[in-house]
Design an enzyme around this catalytic site. Structure first.
Site, PDB file in Angstrom:
ATOM      1  N   TYR A 155       0.838  -1.200   0.000  1.00 33.50           N
ATOM      2  CA  TYR A 155       0.000   0.000   0.000  1.00 33.50           C
ATOM      3  C   TYR A 155       0.874   1.252   0.000  1.00 33.50           C
ATOM      4  O   TYR A 155       0.641   2.185  -0.784  1.00 33.50           O
ATOM      5  CB  TYR A 155      -0.923  -0.012   1.216  1.00 33.50           C
ATOM      6  CG  TYR A 155      -1.938   1.098   1.221  1.00 33.50           C
ATOM      7  CD1 TYR A 155      -3.073   1.025   0.409  1.00 33.50           C
ATOM      8  CD2 TYR A 155      -1.773   2.216   2.025  1.00 33.50           C
ATOM      9  CE1 TYR A 155      -4.010   2.046   0.397  1.00 33.50           C
ATOM     10  CE2 TYR A 155      -2.699   3.237   2.026  1.00 33.50           C
ATOM     11  CZ  TYR A 155      -3.822   3.151   1.208  1.00 33.50           C
ATOM     12  OH  TYR A 155      -4.747   4.174   1.211  1.00 33.50           O
ATOM     13  N   LYS A 159       1.049   4.038  -2.999  1.00 32.88           N
ATOM     14  CA  LYS A 159       0.590   5.405  -2.754  1.00 32.88           C
ATOM     15  C   LYS A 159       1.721   6.419  -2.932  1.00 32.88           C
ATOM     16  O   LYS A 159       1.491   7.543  -3.386  1.00 32.88           O
ATOM     17  CB  LYS A 159      -0.035   5.521  -1.368  1.00 32.88           C
ATOM     18  CG  LYS A 159      -1.392   4.825  -1.268  1.00 32.88           C
ATOM     19  CD  LYS A 159      -2.404   5.402  -2.258  1.00 32.88           C
ATOM     20  CE  LYS A 159      -3.785   4.785  -2.116  1.00 32.88           C
ATOM     21  NZ  LYS A 159      -4.776   5.375  -3.052  1.00 32.88           N
TER      22      LYS A 159
END
Length: 297
Positions: A155, A159
């Site tokens: 993640y 991001k």
């Protein structure tokens, strides 16, 4: 005194990951402000439920944001139904947690593909429309774009990638009158965050964040702030507002996180073994199920 009409009134807006959570909430807010909304996501039945509950003009298209041909077909349908979009929000995202050493690399790769590659495919699919309409592209990023966290490597990597991608695109199309914005959001009350909190280690790690940083915000409030940023063509939006000040200290954040992790992770591991979570939230599980049902190749 008459109420001022939103700049979004009568415009076509595309929202990916619109079946639930922040995507659904932004679709509702866009409709409330008079936009025609195209809902994109993996789950046709759930998207249809969202569409049928909106007060405004909307339609849904079932598509995987990493599928270039599928996105092109959806874009053709949107243009035929509503005309070229002038707002595109790359919101679709998935997450997984757990030690990187034990990660299922197919799941890890899927997080990066949806969050980063899917955002790039979304931008590429609609860029010609945004050039025509002098429109605006909003990339939903995260506090994880600024400061990485243990147990969330895919993640955080994805991001950080979308932040860098959006900055590059912002600079590339500014002279062509296309706006690009980055939404930095913290904990939002979605099923993904609630699912993460169901895992003791992830819940404990969030609990060790400073009080303002671990607060969970209502999804409708976050959606309202982001849609206002779309109206104003902001180059960035921070939710909550104090998040912008983390940019000033981002170079100092990795050693602080490492020091905290060196102390806390052994203690947490002694209480409960670390295990991979798989894709988090109802959207993640639906994505995984849809992937399993897809034909090979």
């Amino acid at each position: 005194m008459p109420v001022a009409r939103s700049p979004l009134h009568g415009r076509t807006a595309v929202v990916t990951g619109a079946a639930r959570g922040l995507g659904e909430a932004m679709a509702r807010e866009l409709c409330r402000r008079g936009a025609r909304v195209a809902l994109l996501g993996r789950e046709e039945r759930t998207l249809a439920r969202v569409r049928d509950g909106l007060r405004g003009v909307s339609e849904c298209w079932e598509v995987d944001v990493t599928d270039e041909r599928g996105m092109a077909r959806a874009a053709d349908g949107i243009r035929a139904r509503f005309g070229p979009p002038s707002v595109v929000i790359a919101n679709a995202g998935v997450a997984e947690g757990g030690p990187f050493a034990e990660a299922d690399l197919d799941v890890w790769r899927r997080v990066v593909e949806v969050n980063l590659v899917g955002s790039a495919v979304t931008a590429r699919t609609f860029l010609a429309d945004l050039l025509e309409t002098r429109g605006y592209f909003l990339q939903v990023a995260s506090l994880a774009s600024i400061g990485a966290a243990p147990m969330m490597s895919a993640y955080c990597a994805s991001k950080a990638g979308v932040e860098s991608f959006a900055h590059a695109l912002q600079a590339e199309v500014a002279h062509q009158h296309v706006g690009v914005g980055i939404a930095y959001i913290n904990w939002t009350d979605t099923d993904m965050v609630r699912d993460a909190d169901a895992h003791p280690v992830l819940r404990e790690l969030r609990g060790h964040m400073p009080a303002p940083a671990r607060k969970v915000y209502p999804v409708s409030y976050v959606a309202g702030r982001l849609v206002t940023a779309v109206e104003r063509r902001r180059p960035s939006v921070y939710m909550p507002r104090w998040l912008r000040y983390t940019q000033l200290v981002r170079a100092a954040m990795p050693p602080v996180v490492t020091r905290l992790s060196r102390r806390e992770l052994p203690r947490l591991a002694a209480r409960e073994p670390f295990t991979a979570t798989g894709l988090l939230g109802a959207g993640g599980r639906a994505d995984q199920a849809a992937g399993a049902d897809a034909p090979p190749g």
